[in-house]
Design a protein around this motif. Structure first.
Motif, short mmCIF file in Angstrom:
data_model
loop_
_atom_site.label_atom_id
_atom_site.label_comp_id
_atom_site.label_asym_id
_atom_site.label_seq_id
_atom_site.Cartn_x
_atom_site.Cartn_y
_atom_site.Cartn_z
N ASP A 181 0.80 -1.23 0.00
CA ASP A 181 0.00 0.00 0.00
C ASP A 181 0.84 1.29 0.00
O ASP A 181 0.27 2.39 0.05
CB ASP A 181 -0.99 0.05 1.18
CG ASP A 181 -2.19 -0.84 0.92
OD1 ASP A 181 -2.46 -1.11 -0.29
OD2 ASP A 181 -2.82 -1.30 1.88
N ALA A 182 2.16 1.15 -0.01
CA ALA A 182 2.97 2.38 -0.09
C ALA A 182 2.66 3.08 -1.40
O ALA A 182 2.45 2.43 -2.44
CB ALA A 182 4.46 2.03 -0.02
N THR A 209 -0.43 5.48 -7.82
CA THR A 209 -0.01 4.08 -7.98
C THR A 209 0.53 3.58 -6.64
O THR A 209 1.29 4.29 -5.97
CB THR A 209 1.09 3.99 -9.06
OG1 THR A 209 0.60 4.61 -10.24
CG2 THR A 209 1.48 2.57 -9.36
N PHE A 210 0.18 2.32 -6.28
CA PHE A 210 0.53 1.80 -4.95
C PHE A 210 1.15 0.42 -5.06
O PHE A 210 0.95 -0.30 -6.04
CB PHE A 210 -0.74 1.72 -4.09
CG PHE A 210 -1.41 3.04 -3.90
CD1 PHE A 210 -1.13 3.83 -2.79
CD2 PHE A 210 -2.30 3.53 -4.86
CE1 PHE A 210 -1.74 5.07 -2.62
CE2 PHE A 210 -2.91 4.77 -4.70
CZ PHE A 210 -2.63 5.55 -3.58
N PHE A 233 -0.51 -1.46 -8.21
CA PHE A 233 -1.86 -1.25 -8.75
C PHE A 233 -2.11 0.25 -8.75
O PHE A 233 -1.48 1.00 -7.98
CB PHE A 233 -2.90 -2.02 -7.94
CG PHE A 233 -3.11 -1.49 -6.54
CD1 PHE A 233 -4.13 -0.57 -6.26
CD2 PHE A 233 -2.27 -1.89 -5.50
CE1 PHE A 233 -4.32 -0.10 -4.97
CE2 PHE A 233 -2.46 -1.40 -4.21
CZ PHE A 233 -3.48 -0.51 -3.94
N SER A 234 -2.99 0.66 -9.65
CA SER A 234 -3.28 2.09 -9.66
C SER A 234 -4.73 2.30 -9.23
O SER A 234 -5.62 1.48 -9.53
CB SER A 234 -3.03 2.68 -11.05
OG SER A 234 -3.93 2.12 -11.95
N ARG A 235 -4.93 3.39 -8.48
CA ARG A 235 -6.28 3.72 -8.01
C ARG A 235 -6.62 5.02 -8.75
O ARG A 235 -5.86 6.00 -8.60
CB ARG A 235 -6.25 3.94 -6.50
CG ARG A 235 -7.54 3.61 -5.81
CD ARG A 235 -7.40 3.72 -4.30
NE ARG A 235 -6.89 2.53 -3.66
CZ ARG A 235 -6.04 2.54 -2.61
NH1 ARG A 235 -5.59 3.70 -2.14
NH2 ARG A 235 -5.65 1.44 -2.07
N SER A 236 -7.68 5.00 -9.55
CA SER A 236 -7.87 6.14 -10.44
C SER A 236 -8.02 7.43 -9.63
O SER A 236 -8.73 7.47 -8.63
CB SER A 236 -9.06 5.93 -11.38
OG SER A 236 -10.21 5.82 -10.62
N GLU A 238 3.83 0.33 -16.07
CA GLU A 238 2.85 -0.49 -16.78
C GLU A 238 3.18 -1.97 -16.60
O GLU A 238 2.31 -2.79 -16.31
CB GLU A 238 2.88 -0.12 -18.27
CG GLU A 238 1.80 -0.79 -19.08
CD GLU A 238 1.92 -0.43 -20.55
OE1 GLU A 238 2.16 0.76 -20.87
OE2 GLU A 238 1.78 -1.34 -21.38
N ARG A 239 4.47 -2.30 -16.72
CA ARG A 239 4.86 -3.71 -16.58
C ARG A 239 4.62 -4.20 -15.15
O ARG A 239 4.10 -5.28 -14.93
CB ARG A 239 6.34 -3.86 -16.98
CG ARG A 239 6.81 -5.28 -16.82
CD ARG A 239 8.14 -5.54 -17.46
NE ARG A 239 8.58 -6.88 -17.10
CZ ARG A 239 9.79 -7.34 -17.29
NH1 ARG A 239 10.70 -6.57 -17.85
NH2 ARG A 239 10.10 -8.56 -16.93
N LEU A 240 5.01 -3.36 -14.17
CA LEU A 240 4.84 -3.78 -12.78
C LEU A 240 3.37 -3.93 -12.41
O LEU A 240 3.00 -4.82 -11.62
CB LEU A 240 5.53 -2.77 -11.85
CG LEU A 240 7.08 -2.82 -11.89
CD1 LEU A 240 7.67 -1.56 -11.26
CD2 LEU A 240 7.61 -4.06 -11.19
#
Ligand SMILES: Cc1ncc(COP(=O)(O)O)c(C=O)c1O
Length: 477
Positions: free
Chosen positions: A32-33, A73-74, A66-69, A57-59
């Protein structure tokens, strides 16, 4: 993350990816960082924003981030549990405690030598004489263009033109009588042994094995669940068992006993054939280096001596060409041909068809025969030089065992136990030595040394023998 190397072989994108991935796996970036924005990271690292965007994008695709709109990115919480520091299992204990009883048996005795060539690695061919320019050309023939017939799963038993070429060669050179369908191409004698053990025996059956012998047979047979019993040797070769036996197979090297070099007499061959014929016993005849005889013509293989034979004949290309090729074969009685071809497919799904095709041409275009002729001369001369050098430096201290054949000289050296000590200390003298591999290590008198001359050049032989003498001086008690 380590400083980026801008002039190294690894791209910046890859370095950044690996840096973030490692930080996540090692727990430096906790779940969650929040990650810096792609623009912020690009500025921080002095790279383009496209680079950091591709890394993220690869990660994200691989589940590390993951990205939270709208919020960024976390670091994701979807790592395999074993990757998490807090979930690490105890480190695995020793290999010995993890292996099965069978695994322990297979790995218990160190057998294969660490070095593939040099003084006096036994049983290796001198690949430097191999006509690689011809071999390359033949291989290219099958690799350059699309050969649909070589691209699928193997035809049962191996590539037919190779089996046809082998059939002709084996009859002319060793009086082995067979049709192409009786030949099963394998990738090494160990695979041949494994296949025949699994198809012709059941766990708990007994295999009779010459002792001393090549280590491969007892290792593979034991792994297939067989009990190995020793066959004694006398002047005529492997002795028949004393009393009755319920063994299912007997492994012998009649053309050139490994390692002693004895040639099995014709009478003994016939005795074995009638013994096996009268029982439910398979004779496994290993003709591993029969191409190289320097005095007399080889005796015909046992396989060809009777028409109704219970012989499985084994051959290999390792000694004639080079062992890294891993190409060998079995010749089985016609009645077993289909079952062995099926068994080969069921167990191993074999391949290397392009190599088999190249070998078929190598044989049928005459290169194989001329290479054998050439190498016979090379090895005969090497053997002569080795013997003469041993006579000079050891005199009466060494006794030669039998036969003028193969790629090694077996010698007996006294006093008792000296050879065993020499085996232990050979490495310090830059030598690779082998002794007798006996089924029961206690049965080894510790006097036999197997001196290979396939992997050592003529000009180096005498110096190597001098080192052997120095080793001997240190070890004789
Ligand atoms: C008696 C004997 N058979 C077979 C082989 C090995 O053949 P491959 O290279 O096909 O495993 C050796 C190798 O040294 C050997 O000594």
């Amino acid at each position: 993350m380590d400083a980026l190397r801008r002039d190294g072989p690894t791209s910046l994108q890859r370095q950044i990816y690996e840096g973030i991935q490692a930080a996540i796996l090692q727990g430096h970036l906790p779940v969650d960082a929040r990650m810096p924005s792609t623009r912020g990271l690009a500025e921080q690292l002095n790279v383009s924003r496209v680079t950091t965007a591709l890394v993220y994008e690869r990660l994200i695709n691989e589940g590390y981030l993951f990205s939270r709109s709208g919020s960024g990115t976390f670091v994701a919480d979807t790592l395999p549990r074993s990757h998490r520091r807090s979930d690490r299992h105890e480190p695995l204990a020793t290999a010995e405690s993890l292996l099965s009883a069978r695994g322990l048996g297979i790995t218990a005795r160190v057998t294969a030598l660490a070095r593939g060539a040099g003084a006096f690695v036994p049983g290796v061919a001198d690949a430097q004489y191999f006509p690689f320019h011809i071999w390359r050309r033949l291989q290219n023939r099958y690799l350059k263009r699309n050969h649909a017939e070589l691209a699928g799963y193997v035809e049962q038993g191996g590539y037919l033109p190779l089996r046809e070429a082998l059939c002709t060669y084996l009859y002319a050179s060793r009086a082995v009588r067979c049709s192409p369908r009786q030949i099963i191409v394998t990738c090494g004698t160990h695979q041949s042994l494994d296949l025949l053990a699994k198809l012709l025996t059941d766990p708990g059956d007994t295999a009779l094995v010459e002792s001393p012998c090549h280590w491969g047979a007892p290792v593979v047979f034991s792994a297939a669940g067989l009990q190995c019993a020793a066959l004694q040797l006398d002047e005529e070769g492997a002795c028949l068992p004393d009393g009755e036996t319920d063994a299912r197979l007997a492994f012998v090297t009649p053309s050139h006993q490994y390692p002693t070099g004895r040639v099995m007499s014709l009478q003994r061959r016939r005795d074995w054939l009638s013994f096996a014929g009268a029982r439910n016993l398979w004779l496994v005849e290993d003709g591993y280096d029969s191409e190289f005889r320097y005095d007399i013509d080889p005796l015909p293989a046992m396989q060809g001596l009777t028409s109704e034979s219970r012989v499985i004949y084994l051959g290999t290309f390792s000694k004639v060409t080079f062992p890294g090729l891993r190409l060998s074969y079995l010749v089985v009685p016609d009645v077993l041909a289909e079952a062995f071809a099926k068994g080969m497919t069921q167990l191993y799904r074999p391949g290397f068809l392009a190599t088999q095709a190249a070998m078929a041409d190598f044989i049928s275009e005459g290169h194989f025969a001329s290479h054998i002729r050439r190498m016979r001369g090379v090895y005969a001369e090497r053997r002569r030089l080795l013997k003469s050098s041993l006579e000079t430096h050891f005199g009466q201290a060494i006794h030669y065992s039998h036969g003028q054949a193969g790629l090694h000289l077996a010698v007996r050296i006294g006093p008792p136990g000296t050879a065993r000590k020499m085996l232990e200390q050979a490495g310090a003298f830059g030598l690779s030595l082998r002794g007798a591999y006996t089924l029961d290590p206690q049965a080894d008198d510790g006097n036999l040394l197997v001196l290979g001359y396939g992997g050592i050049r003529e000009g180096e032989l005498d110096e190597a023998v001098q080192r052997l003498r120095a080793l001997y001086e240190q070890c004789r008690s």
